[in-house]
Write an enzyme that holds these catalytic residues in place. Structure first.
Site, PDB file in Angstrom:
ATOM      1  N   LYS B 101      -7.121 -26.128  -6.220  1.00 41.89           N
ATOM      2  CA  LYS B 101      -6.590 -25.275  -5.087  1.00 41.89           C
ATOM      3  C   LYS B 101      -7.704 -24.822  -4.103  1.00 41.89           C
ATOM      4  O   LYS B 101      -7.511 -24.565  -3.207  1.00 41.89           O
ATOM      5  CB  LYS B 101      -6.068 -24.180  -5.777  1.00 41.89           C
ATOM      6  CG  LYS B 101      -4.775 -24.420  -6.611  1.00 41.89           C
ATOM      7  CD  LYS B 101      -3.581 -24.820  -5.767  1.00 41.89           C
ATOM      8  CE  LYS B 101      -2.335 -25.230  -6.437  1.00 41.89           C
ATOM      9  NZ  LYS B 101      -1.192 -25.859  -5.732  1.00 41.89           N
ATOM     10  N   GLU B 123       1.168 -16.990  -1.647  1.00 40.38           N
ATOM     11  CA  GLU B 123       1.915 -16.971  -2.707  1.00 40.38           C
ATOM     12  C   GLU B 123       1.250 -17.694  -3.916  1.00 40.38           C
ATOM     13  O   GLU B 123       0.249 -18.622  -3.594  1.00 40.38           O
ATOM     14  CB  GLU B 123       2.924 -17.805  -2.291  1.00 40.38           C
ATOM     15  CG  GLU B 123       2.860 -19.513  -2.738  1.00 40.38           C
ATOM     16  CD  GLU B 123       2.159 -19.940  -1.889  1.00 40.38           C
ATOM     17  OE1 GLU B 123       1.557 -19.512  -0.922  1.00 40.38           O
ATOM     18  OE2 GLU B 123       1.685 -21.314  -2.052  1.00 40.38           O
ATOM     19  N   SER B 379      -5.947 -31.729 -12.533  1.00 39.10           N
ATOM     20  CA  SER B 379      -5.932 -30.766 -11.323  1.00 39.10           C
ATOM     21  C   SER B 379      -6.710 -29.272 -11.683  1.00 39.10           C
ATOM     22  O   SER B 379      -7.202 -28.715 -10.752  1.00 39.10           O
ATOM     23  CB  SER B 379      -4.513 -30.616 -10.863  1.00 39.10           C
ATOM     24  OG  SER B 379      -3.716 -30.241 -11.918  1.00 39.10           O
TER      25      SER B 379
HETATM   26  C1  LIG Z   1      -3.938 -26.767 -11.969  1.00 38.07           C
HETATM   27  C2  LIG Z   1      -2.731 -26.666 -11.172  1.00 38.07           C
HETATM   28  N1  LIG Z   1      -2.504 -28.236 -10.975  1.00 38.07           N
HETATM   29  C3  LIG Z   1      -1.490 -28.315 -10.181  1.00 38.07           C
HETATM   30  C4  LIG Z   1      -0.614 -27.292  -9.670  1.00 38.07           C
HETATM   31  C5  LIG Z   1       0.583 -27.689  -8.797  1.00 38.07           C
HETATM   32  O1  LIG Z   1       0.348 -27.627  -7.543  1.00 38.07           O
HETATM   33  P1  LIG Z   1       0.321 -28.975  -6.534  1.00 38.07           P
HETATM   34  O2  LIG Z   1       1.436 -29.769  -6.697  1.00 38.07           O
HETATM   35  O3  LIG Z   1       0.518 -28.553  -5.199  1.00 38.07           O
HETATM   36  O4  LIG Z   1      -1.010 -29.731  -6.953  1.00 38.07           O
HETATM   37  C6  LIG Z   1      -1.083 -25.911  -9.671  1.00 38.07           C
HETATM   38  C7  LIG Z   1      -0.511 -25.063  -9.259  1.00 38.07           C
HETATM   39  O5  LIG Z   1      -0.543 -23.637  -9.260  1.00 38.07           O
HETATM   40  C8  LIG Z   1      -2.199 -25.653 -10.638  1.00 38.07           C
HETATM   41  O6  LIG Z   1      -2.675 -24.471 -10.861  1.00 38.07           O
END
Ligand SMILES: Cc1ncc(COP(=O)(O)O)c(C=O)c1O
Ligand SMILES: Cc1ncc(COP(=O)(O)O)c(C=O)c1O
Lengths: 269, 394, 394, 269
Positions: B101, B123, B379
């Protein structure tokens, strides 16, 4: 005559049609019927709550339109649906969905106007056509931040009237009429001959009167829905709307020129 | 855009959207008139900044000096041996604040500064985007207001306190599902009321144009770094999909290769799999909704995937067949967190574990044949989820 | 080694200790006979490995591909402007698992593997060393047993659960101060009973020879990276000191420059400042003790600094004057955490905040004159401390 | 004769000297006096607890030595201090500290031996000298893992006896005598003529007898201290130690050769 468009969340109570009739009896020029949506982005707490209450009762667009159809004989003033894009665009034409079918269903239920706050003019082409084809006025909204060129386009493409969003905020009651209301209404009137109705946050007859001194009328939403949520009866609401009516009529008497103008524009069916 | 065989090379995919912000039939700018000028101004500022080498230079500096980029590419040797595939992990969990993020937020904060904004509104679901926003606000001397569903506040308390320590105001959202969906509504409402001084720092590839494009471009760094790090083009590129930003950023680095692109959704929040076309939060995409068009509440153990929509570009990539989407259950996700922890010494976020769970399930099946090379974007890190896991895993 | 003027360039300092593992008069191997052969074997294995390019290559790979090294060097622009000094942060908080402890553990785990060990035993205070050990054990397929004081378990619960999720056994220590001191006793006792298959994965630069040397060499990467990252030799190099490993690793990179070296201890655990020569946990150093030679319980809000001893090389560096040691109070530390978070968007560990607190206090005084350049090692991230902070900061 | 060295934490109770006398009366050959340390690295739970109890009572090395001095007339057997390095090395000679002063203080209080488990032979030089100068036997320990060359050095440098740490573990009671005990004792006896006393984990008279079949005697620690912690009286402990004495004497009768050997080695003062 200054216009008074009270707002009513469709299906907010089992006897919601009685509120509609009460509004009519109190001198409403038209009623805006909210078709409740799960995610009302532009609504503040009161109308969110009203929508939620209706949805929890199991209300659907279909049930609201059915109620209106059933009450058709009692309704003499125009009805304007107010809802969000997802309900309007839902489904494919091939399967009986899409804005074309949606507008036809509105028209069949006796609704003659439509306001969709999350469909700005840039996204309105298809809905425009669908509404026109069904004989529905697609009312566009203008905001205090709308620049001149957009305002001109909104004025040109809106039907019925132009909805002046008086304040940079969501719907909801306010202690004071926003300072942005009058300048916006004046700017809109420069680009269109349509009536300009001021909405968002008009909470008292005095505020309505103040707004109507620049605009051609007002939309009253949260102030009424809060009363309904608090348990006020259709009779109570009739009195409430009547007070707004009286305030607006007084403005009419102050300002003969404005009244004359409003009568000429003739969007009242 | 016609349907495309998986693996075909397409140059123009994941480029700029149409003038109205569309990826195929999805996207757009379905916002109240009050927000249209702000969206237009943001688009203009982004175009301007994105063409400005000085902006790219500042962003690159922040990424490397502050956020710890490039993030590592870790070969998951033990799991690879166990599964019969070569699994490479793109380690967004190592980025500052603990997830991808931050990539998005640093770019948006720079843009906001360039636009003269002094306030960031965001948000958040898992709290990672909120923490990233609070972080950037602290760094740039801006105010931060973060909307977060009550349910998410309860399950991601660590992140709530991190945001507060960073000086952000966290506003609990009590409406609707009390998760990301309603936090997004509230943030947009707040933006309407503060649009002059506030930038809406949207956390994923949803929202009105230009957000889906802007956020994907800011997350593209994941895919581009990974592309430079992999020894050869992987057979499969996989990432979890909530709004879809880490997946979009990853896919962007490989969309012009023959790699299969796989997004993994939560079974209880699988807009790509179970959604129908609809409009929420300012964009047209696939949305979980009932027959009446009411948006459904998603239900996932991962607060960041507990969302009924998905970025419009994913809807487009899915519709055209360039990317494929899968779902995994909460149970598979919990197993995946534990398995990755015990096999590789990496505790990933519940969100990220969705991608892992798919690999665990698919490896050795026709969906992911033995011998495949898989690039997986991890992520985020799992610290934030320890309270949830303490209740569920043992 | 004679006393040396601060800032003088000394080549041989922070090299190999004497044959008996001494840095000046400190160090040694004060362990039960049962452990002497294990210490000797470890020393031999370390010498052998350290001379083996293949070992260095494996370690370097793990550091970059797994642990996310090199970690960033972040100029703290806002604080620098506020304080009138140039503050550069060496970001060990960005390393995998959230602190510098992983540097040490990866090296020791590789050594343990080379020695045919299948079990890692560790003591931990803040839990960061325990998490790092559990991580390496998972990665190398070893068993991990981590001893942790009951008091620390209560205040660092996040890390307890992380260790368990990684498959480690966390054993609560209920004796004495129920903090790091007693956890170390228990770990050493456990090592005695399992010395054949277990490696004692000691977390700092204390313990019997070769640990202080071994751990400093494994942490040297902090200082060497920083040395390569700074635009010019800083005037001051500062790090917090619990056992002293992050400080030792940092100092090692600058000991042969004119930079002043400053270690910052917790006021309630300041062995360098308040300690007297003594022997605990296998080494001779400065130790907080009463007139009868009983070791005192330290008292710090930072579990990782809540320790009455300090690595012997620090005692030597302090005695010779090459490094200087300062103390800060818990109150200053809490302020420092908040100030760094709000100014720079970085939430550091309570331990690391000690170094920050000293800079905040000293900047603009003769101890740290306006215009100085300061390299500060931020040894870890603060996620683990959110529960403590939630109770203390607002 | 097989030696019996019971261990007693100095100052464990206010009447701790009475336990010492009881041990003597029960036939102890010497008593090991634990000088409690805050961080007894090589002690298991029981002796940790015993040390803590003494420390909480405010006991110090000085107070223990004072108690011993006061009881000098009642004590006829050798006393061996057992403690950790920090208490031994504490302070500088210039200020009345250091191992030299420590050993002199021991000797002044009538103590004739010293065991410091965390001072292995490699670290023993200074202490060695200090002890010798004060007329104190510095007893070294050997462990099952000690390699041959070290064992030879330990045998050469130990004074009084060699302490065979029977098990790779801390002090503390055990269900069985460790299998490592006998082989270690045998290995030590190959490199020295000093008596070999086996300690760590010897919990019952039967275990003591078994150990004494290879070694020249035993040290009994945790098994006795647990009784004291549980509230047993000096009389109770006298009976306990007497049972160990009986068991060892029986081994003597089984093994005349071993007894003869022990009598010749003559470390008993
Ligand atoms: C660690 C992590 N991965 C994935 C996501 C999902 O978001 P996105 O699909 O936009 O990558 C979030 C959302 O809060 C997150 O904190
Ligand atoms: C983040 C952090 N910093 C510092 C320390 C203190 O250790 P050292 O002084 O060995 O660096 C710890 C110990 O747990 C820690 O977790």
């Amino acid at each position: 005559m200054k216009r008074l468009n009270p707002y009513l969340t469709g299906g907010i109570t089992p006897d919601w049609i009685d509120y509609l009739i009460a509004f009519q009896e109190a001198g409403a020029d038209a009623v805006e019927i909210g078709l409740p949506f799960s995610d009302p982005m532009l609504d503040g707490a009161t109308i969110q709550q009203a929508s939620d209450q209706a949805l929890r009762r199991g209300v659907t667009v279909a049930s609201i339109l059915a109620d209106l159809t059933a009450a058709r004989d009692r309704i003499r003033i125009p009805l304007i649906a107010m809802t969000y894009a997802n309900l309007v665009f839902r489904g494919a034409p091939a399967h009986g969905g899409g804005p074309e079918a949606f507008c036809r269903r509105l028209a069949d239920a006796g609704v003659s106007g439509l306001i969709v706050p999350d469909v700005p003019v840039d996204e309105a082409d298809r809905l425009d056509e669908a509404a026109a084809a069904a004989g529905i006025d697609l009312v566009l909204l203008a905001a205090p931040v709308t620049p001149a060129d957009r305002l001109a386009e909104i004025g040109r493409r809106s039907r019925g009237f132009v909805y002046a969003v008086s304040v940079m905020d969501t719907t909801g009651e306010r202690a004071l009429l926003a300072e942005t209301a009058a300048p916006l209404a004046r700017r809109i009137k420069e680009v269109t001959d349509l009536p300009v109705l001021i909405g968002f946050g008009i909470s008292t007859p005095a505020q309505a009167a103040a707004a109507a001194r620049t605009g051609d009328g007002v939309v009253i939403g949260a102030a009424l829905m809060r009363r309904v949520l608090d348990g006020a009866s259709p009779d109570d609401l009739r009195a409430e709307v009547a007070a707004f009516r009286t305030a607006l009529d007084q403005v009419d008497q102050e300002m003969p020129v404005a009244r004359a103008h409003a009568e000429i524009s003739g969007d009242r069916r | 855009m016609n349907a495309t065989a998986p693996g075909a090379v397409i140059g123009s995919v994941m480029g700029e959207p149409s003038a109205t912000g569309r990826f195929g039939q999805f996207g757009g700018r379905y916002v109240p008139e009050s927000l249209v000028p702000a969206c237009a101004a943001l688009e203009a500022a982004f175009r301007d900044a994105w063409a400005d080498p000085a902006f790219h230079e500042r962003l690159a500096r922040l990424r490397s000096e502050f956020a710890g980029r490039p993030t590592a590419l870790t070969p998951a040797l033990n799991l690879s041996a166990q599964l019969g595939v070569t699994l490479l992990l793109k380690r967004e969990d190592l980025a500052h604040t603990g997830s991808h993020k931050i990539n998005n937020v640093l770019g948006q904060a720079l843009l906001a500064q360039r636009m003269g904004k002094t306030h960031l509104i965001a948000e958040t679901g898992a709290g990672q985007h909120g923490v990233a926003t609070a972080t950037a606000a602290a760094l740039f001397g801006m105010r931060a207001t973060v909307y977060m569903g009550e349910r998410d506040i309860a399950r991601q308390q660590l992140n709530v306190f991190r945001m507060e320590l960073l000086g952000a105001e966290v506003i609990p959202v009590t409406s609707g599902s009390r998760t990301l969906k309603d936090a997004t509504n509230e943030a947009m409402r707040a933006w309407v009321a503060a649009v002059d001084e506030a930038h809406f720092c949207l956390g994923s590839v949803g929202g009105p144009h230009p957000y889906p494009w802007l956020v994907r471009e800011l997350q593209r760094v994941i895919g581009e770094e990974a592309r430079a790090q992999v020894p050869a083009t992987p057979d499969v590129v996989v990432a979890c999909v909530g709004g879809g930003s880490n997946a979009a950023g990853t896919f962007a680095g490989f969309v012009d290769t023959p790699a299969r692109l796989i997004g993994v959704e939560a079974a209880g929040g699988a807009a790509m799999t179970d959604g129908r076309p609809g409009v929420v939060h300012g964009y047209r995409s696939l949305v979980l909704q009932d027959d009446d068009g009411q948006v459904l509440e998603a239900e996932s153990i991962a607060a960041g995937l507990d969302y009924p929509g998905v970025g419009p570009e994913h809807a487009h990539l899915g519709t055209t067949g360039r990317a494929e989407y899968r779902t995994v259950t909460d149970g598979e996700v919990l197993d995946a967190v534990r398995r990755l922890a015990r096999s590789e010494g990496i505790i990933c976020a519940l969100e990220s574990a969705h991608a892992v769970a798919w690999v665990l399930r698919a490896a050795g099946t026709p969906d992911l044949p033995t011998g495949s090379t898989v690039l997986l974007t991890l992520s985020g890190r799992g610290d934030k989820d320890m309270a949830t896991l303490a209740g569920e895993v043992r």
